[in-house]
Motif scaffolding. Sequence first.
Motif, PDB file in Angstrom:
ATOM      1  N   VAL A 294       2.528  51.688  13.359  1.00  0.00           N
ATOM      2  CA  VAL A 294       1.815  50.346  13.885  1.00  0.00           C
ATOM      3  C   VAL A 294       1.380  50.687  15.501  1.00  0.00           C
ATOM      4  N   GLY A 295       2.004  51.482  16.214  1.00  0.00           N
ATOM      5  CA  GLY A 295       1.837  51.719  17.741  1.00  0.00           C
ATOM      6  C   GLY A 295       2.948  52.210  18.319  1.00  0.00           C
ATOM      7  N   THR A 296       3.123  52.169  19.693  1.00  0.00           N
ATOM      8  CA  THR A 296       4.315  52.790  20.255  1.00  0.00           C
ATOM      9  C   THR A 296       4.858  51.635  21.040  1.00  0.00           C
ATOM     10  N   ARG A 297       6.483  51.743  21.000  1.00  0.00           N
ATOM     11  CA  ARG A 297       7.156  50.982  22.044  1.00  0.00           C
ATOM     12  C   ARG A 297       6.965  50.991  23.387  1.00  0.00           C
ATOM     13  N   ALA A 298       6.560  52.123  23.666  1.00  0.00           N
ATOM     14  CA  ALA A 298       5.908  52.383  25.380  1.00  0.00           C
ATOM     15  C   ALA A 298       4.741  51.427  25.696  1.00  0.00           C
ATOM     16  N   ASP A 299       3.810  51.002  24.610  1.00  0.00           N
ATOM     17  CA  ASP A 299       2.863  50.353  24.988  1.00  0.00           C
ATOM     18  C   ASP A 299       2.663  49.242  23.737  1.00  0.00           C
ATOM     19  N   GLU A 300       3.463  47.919  24.061  1.00  0.00           N
ATOM     20  CA  GLU A 300       3.594  47.193  22.847  1.00  0.00           C
ATOM     21  C   GLU A 300       2.127  46.474  22.524  1.00  0.00           C
ATOM     22  N   LEU A 301       1.251  46.670  23.394  1.00  0.00           N
ATOM     23  CA  LEU A 301      -0.232  46.092  23.109  1.00  0.00           C
ATOM     24  C   LEU A 301      -0.647  47.015  22.039  1.00  0.00           C
ATOM     25  N   THR A 302      -0.427  48.137  21.902  1.00  0.00           N
ATOM     26  CA  THR A 302      -1.047  49.042  20.698  1.00  0.00           C
ATOM     27  C   THR A 302      -0.213  48.489  19.462  1.00  0.00           C
ATOM     28  N   VAL A 303       0.942  47.971  19.517  1.00  0.00           N
ATOM     29  CA  VAL A 303       1.617  47.360  18.472  1.00  0.00           C
ATOM     30  C   VAL A 303       0.977  46.045  17.823  1.00  0.00           C
ATOM     31  N   ALA A 304       0.495  45.329  18.786  1.00  0.00           N
ATOM     32  CA  ALA A 304      -0.223  43.973  18.508  1.00  0.00           C
ATOM     33  C   ALA A 304      -1.362  44.405  18.107  1.00  0.00           C
ATOM     34  N   HIS A 305      -2.140  45.379  18.680  1.00  0.00           N
ATOM     35  CA  HIS A 305      -3.655  45.708  17.974  1.00  0.00           C
ATOM     36  C   HIS A 305      -3.239  46.080  16.787  1.00  0.00           C
ATOM     37  N   GLY A 306      -2.377  46.908  16.070  1.00  0.00           N
ATOM     38  CA  GLY A 306      -2.630  47.311  14.916  1.00  0.00           C
ATOM     39  C   GLY A 306      -1.770  46.670  13.884  1.00  0.00           C
ATOM     40  N   LEU A 307      -0.989  45.471  14.176  1.00  0.00           N
ATOM     41  CA  LEU A 307       0.117  45.084  13.181  1.00  0.00           C
ATOM     42  C   LEU A 307      -0.786  44.434  11.973  1.00  0.00           C
ATOM     43  N   TYR A 308      -1.745  43.464  12.203  1.00  0.00           N
ATOM     44  CA  TYR A 308      -2.403  42.892  11.043  1.00  0.00           C
ATOM     45  C   TYR A 308      -3.153  43.859  10.111  1.00  0.00           C
ATOM     46  N   ALA A 309      -3.801  44.953  10.779  1.00  0.00           N
ATOM     47  CA  ALA A 309      -4.325  45.966  10.159  1.00  0.00           C
ATOM     48  C   ALA A 309      -3.420  46.651   9.102  1.00  0.00           C
ATOM     49  N   VAL A 310      -2.188  47.050   9.496  1.00  0.00           N
ATOM     50  CA  VAL A 310      -1.367  47.705   8.575  1.00  0.00           C
ATOM     51  C   VAL A 310      -0.765  46.795   7.623  1.00  0.00           C
ATOM     52  N   LEU A 311      -0.579  45.634   7.780  1.00  0.00           N
ATOM     53  CA  LEU A 311      -0.129  44.681   6.665  1.00  0.00           C
ATOM     54  C   LEU A 311      -1.385  44.600   5.624  1.00  0.00           C
ATOM     55  N   ARG A 312      -2.501  44.484   6.001  1.00  0.00           N
ATOM     56  CA  ARG A 312      -3.700  44.579   5.178  1.00  0.00           C
ATOM     57  C   ARG A 312      -3.768  45.860   4.364  1.00  0.00           C
ATOM     58  N   GLU A 313      -3.418  46.818   5.009  1.00  0.00           N
ATOM     59  CA  GLU A 313      -3.511  48.544   4.201  1.00  0.00           C
ATOM     60  C   GLU A 313      -2.531  48.471   3.167  1.00  0.00           C
ATOM     61  N   PHE A 314      -1.278  47.877   3.415  1.00  0.00           N
ATOM     62  CA  PHE A 314      -0.201  47.852   2.391  1.00  0.00           C
ATOM     63  C   PHE A 314      -1.026  47.049   1.168  1.00  0.00           C
ATOM     64  N   ASP A 315      -1.575  45.885   1.531  1.00  0.00           N
ATOM     65  CA  ASP A 315      -1.874  45.105   0.488  1.00  0.00           C
ATOM     66  C   ASP A 315      -3.171  45.970  -0.328  1.00  0.00           C
ATOM     67  N   ASP A 316      -3.924  46.497   0.311  1.00  0.00           N
ATOM     68  CA  ASP A 316      -5.094  47.576  -0.142  1.00  0.00           C
ATOM     69  C   ASP A 316      -4.291  48.389  -1.356  1.00  0.00           C
ATOM     70  N   LEU A 317      -3.257  48.931  -1.029  1.00  0.00           N
ATOM     71  CA  LEU A 317      -2.343  50.035  -1.664  1.00  0.00           C
ATOM     72  C   LEU A 317      -1.473  49.606  -2.590  1.00  0.00           C
ATOM     73  N   GLY A 318      -1.536  48.215  -2.772  1.00  0.00           N
ATOM     74  CA  GLY A 318      -0.505  47.359  -3.864  1.00  0.00           C
ATOM     75  C   GLY A 318       0.928  47.575  -3.468  1.00  0.00           C
ATOM     76  N   VAL A 319       1.432  47.726  -2.325  1.00  0.00           N
ATOM     77  CA  VAL A 319       2.942  47.798  -1.997  1.00  0.00           C
ATOM     78  C   VAL A 319       3.569  46.329  -2.453  1.00  0.00           C
ATOM     79  N   ASN A 320       4.587  46.689  -3.057  1.00  0.00           N
ATOM     80  CA  ASN A 320       5.525  45.601  -3.479  1.00  0.00           C
ATOM     81  C   ASN A 320       6.454  45.331  -2.275  1.00  0.00           C
ATOM     82  N   LEU A 321       7.232  46.164  -1.550  1.00  0.00           N
ATOM     83  CA  LEU A 321       8.214  45.666  -0.586  1.00  0.00           C
ATOM     84  C   LEU A 321       7.795  46.563   0.709  1.00  0.00           C
ATOM     85  N   ILE A 322       7.801  45.748   1.759  1.00  0.00           N
ATOM     86  CA  ILE A 322       7.600  46.280   3.203  1.00  0.00           C
ATOM     87  C   ILE A 322       8.986  46.069   3.929  1.00  0.00           C
ATOM     88  N   TYR A 323       9.380  47.115   4.620  1.00  0.00           N
ATOM     89  CA  TYR A 323      10.244  47.224   5.687  1.00  0.00           C
ATOM     90  C   TYR A 323       9.852  47.252   6.901  1.00  0.00           C
TER      91      TYR A 323
END
Length: 352
Positions: A294-323
Motif C-alpha cells: 500500500v506504500g511505505t511507512r517512511a512516507d505515510e502519504l504514499t499509504v494514504a494515496h494507495g489505500l482505497y485503490a488496494v481495497l478495490r483491487e481486492f474486490d476485483d480479485l474476489g478476495v474473501n478475507l483481508i488482513y
Amino acid sequence: MVTRLQFIDKNQFDIKELKEAADIIKDGGLVAFPTETVYGLGADGLKEEAAKKIYAAKGRPSDNPLILHIADVSALEELSTKVPKSAYDLAEKFWPGPLTMILNKSGKVPYGTTGGLETVAVRMPNDEVALALIKMSGAYIAAPSANTSGRPSPTTAKHVMDDLSGKIDMVLDGGQVGIGIESTIVDLTGEYPTILRPGYITKSMLEEVVGEVRLDAAILKENKDKNLKPKAPGMKYKHYAPKGDLTIFEGNMEHIIAKINELAAENIANGQKVGIIATTETSDQYKHGIVKTVGTRADELTVAHGLYAVLREFDDLGVNLIYAESFEEYELGQAIMNRLLKAAGYDVVHIN
C-alpha cells in the motif's frame, strides 16, 4: 440513464471543456469530478432536490451531511450566519486544500444538504478542474465521495464508473487524485476547534494557526450511539469497506507478520481467497495469499494515496478475507487508521 465519461487534462484544459458539466449542475443533475483528495459526486448544494439526487445515487443515509465546495472565501458569509476569525485564519493557511470547516448555516443552505443540521460543512478544493467547475456552474457544489455509500472512496474515474455508471449524468476523468483520502473536517462552532474526521491537515498543523484543537472521541473508536446525528461525513456509518472481511492487526510487527502468515495459510487451505495489505518494509515477508503493497511507512502519504485503490483491487480479485497491518495513530497515520477502522468495522486483533 447513460453516464457520459469525459476525459480532461487537469494540467492543460480549456474551461469551455467544462460547459456541459456546468450546465448539468445548473439544471440540477449530477457530475462526478476529481479533487485533490478523492473524486466527488457534485450537485448544486443550494437546490434541495439536486442534493436528494446525490443521496439516491449513492444509497447514502439522509442524515449524513454533504460538504459544500466553494471557489472563493467570500462564500462563507453567504453560507454561514457566523464566521469566526479562526475560519478566515485557517482558510488563509490551508485553502484551497484538503480542509473542511463546519460553521453555523445560513437560511440559504437547505436542510437536505446538511442532513437536517443547523451547521454546514464547507471547503475549497485544491484542484483546477474542481475550481473551474464551481465557477462555471455558478453553484456551491455539494459533493461527497463519488462511490456507493459504504464502499472505498474513488481515487480514479474508473472507480466512479464501477459504482455509479447509469446512476449519474457525467464523470469528468482527471486521472488519479493526489492525496487519496478525504479532507480533514474541523468543527468551528464550539468553544474549541474540534477535529471530526482526520486527514492530510493534521492536528499539529491546525494548532499552529488557531491554538488548541481537540479531537472528537469517536475518531479512533466505534461510536455505538444509534441516535447520533452526525455533524460530518464518516462519523456514524460504516465507510470505505471492501467486499471481503477486513481485519486489522496491531502490536509487535514481527509477531503480526507471523500471525498473518499462519492465518493466511490456514484459510487458503480451507478454500478462502486471502489478501494482505502490507508496506514496502514488510511485503516480502508474507508467504501466502495475495500481497498488495500500500506504500511505505517512511512516507505515510504514499499509504494514504494507495489505500482505497488496494481495497478495490481486492474486490476485483474476489478476495474473501483481508488482513492489514496497523499504523501509528499520530499525524497522517491517525487518518489512515481512521479509514482502516471504519472499513474493518473496528475488527482489530492485538498481537503481543
